[in-house]
Design an enzyme around this catalytic site. Sequence first.
Site, PDB file in Angstrom:
ATOM      1  N   GLY A  16       0.806  -1.221   0.000  1.00  0.00           N
ATOM      2  CA  GLY A  16       0.000   0.000   0.000  1.00  0.00           C
ATOM      3  C   GLY A  16       0.835   1.265   0.000  1.00  0.00           C
ATOM      4  O   GLY A  16       0.371   2.304   0.466  1.00  0.00           O
ATOM      5  N   ASN A 111      -6.027   3.055 -12.529  1.00  0.00           N
ATOM      6  CA  ASN A 111      -5.053   2.062 -12.084  1.00  0.00           C
ATOM      7  C   ASN A 111      -3.666   2.640 -12.337  1.00  0.00           C
ATOM      8  O   ASN A 111      -3.482   3.466 -13.222  1.00  0.00           O
ATOM      9  CB  ASN A 111      -5.215   0.769 -12.886  1.00  0.00           C
ATOM     10  N   HIS A 113       0.236   1.464 -13.288  1.00  0.00           N
ATOM     11  CA  HIS A 113       1.005   0.331 -13.816  1.00  0.00           C
ATOM     12  C   HIS A 113       2.485   0.733 -13.869  1.00  0.00           C
ATOM     13  O   HIS A 113       2.805   1.837 -14.329  1.00  0.00           O
ATOM     14  CB  HIS A 113       0.497  -0.031 -15.218  1.00  0.00           C
TER      15      HIS A 113
HETATM   16  C1  GRF Z   1       3.010  -0.839  -7.784  1.00  0.00           C
HETATM   17  O1  GRF Z   1       4.213  -1.038  -8.459  1.00  0.00           O
HETATM   18  C2  GRF Z   1       1.889  -0.664  -8.772  1.00  0.00           C
HETATM   19  O2  GRF Z   1       2.275  -0.055  -9.964  1.00  0.00           O
HETATM   20  C3  GRF Z   1       1.482  -2.074  -9.048  1.00  0.00           C
HETATM   21  O3  GRF Z   1       1.619  -2.743  -7.822  1.00  0.00           O
HETATM   22  C4  GRF Z   1       2.583  -2.079  -7.003  1.00  0.00           C
HETATM   23  C5  GRF Z   1       1.918  -1.762  -5.712  1.00  0.00           C
HETATM   24  O4  GRF Z   1       2.782  -1.350  -4.721  1.00  0.00           O
HETATM   25  N1  GRF Z   1       0.173  -2.133  -9.658  1.00  0.00           N
HETATM   26  P1  GRF Z   1       2.195  -0.740  -3.368  1.00  0.00           P
HETATM   27  O5  GRF Z   1       1.275  -1.775  -2.739  1.00  0.00           O
HETATM   28  O6  GRF Z   1       1.464   0.521  -3.698  1.00  0.00           O
HETATM   29  O7  GRF Z   1       3.412  -0.496  -2.515  1.00  0.00           O
END
Ligand code: GRF
Length: 200
Positions: A16, A111, A113
């Site tokens: 998170g 979202n 990515h």
């Molecule tokens: C991030 O790299 C995001 O782009 C991907 O999952 C990861 C999540 O990391 N979809 P976090 O839980 O926000 O630290």
Amino acid sequence: MMTRKTRIAVFCSGNGSNFKALFEAIRNKQLPAEIVLCISNRSQCGAMEFAQQNGISTLHITEKQFASFDEFAETMVERLKEHQIDIILLAGYMRKVPDAVVAAFPDRMLNIHPALLPKFGGEGMYGIHVHTAVLEAGETETGATVHFVNEEYDKGEILLQRTVPVLPDDTPETLAARVLECEHRLYPDALEKLLALRRS
Ligand code: GRF
């Protein structure tokens, strides 16, 4: 007349760190929004803990808790409506969002990515796999993308994108760390852009 703050639900499955960056940016930039709900497929994870510590409602919901997928999807939509959610931000949510939820939030779900879409997106392109693929392809730059969510994986319209360099001695892990740091600034900026679009 005071317009009410935009009510946000974040969907997470892990640390998170993007959720935390969004939460802090909303406060620091004084954005007219508030994160009011954290939805996760995991009962315990960094994101859920952070939500609990910060007085944000949490909802642990998975397909397994229901007799059918449709019931799961309908319940998710109902809960989002109960919390009067305006926009959904996916932040490391490792499940496909049910089509019924996507349909209920047209142009209101984003979202993030960890690559420059449309490159390095789609099925199987998540986490460290993305950065390994970027290095194997010999790219000299990569980055992060915030896009609208539609029924097709990583295919919705791009809202904001930012690049970071790939360095000669990068490993998937060093590259992942550089991209994640970029995400923490990009996602709040994308949220700010979406809020401005919705209020114009
Ligand atoms: C991030 O790299 C995001 O782009 C991907 O999952 C990861 C999540 O990391 N979809 P976090 O839980 O926000 O630290």
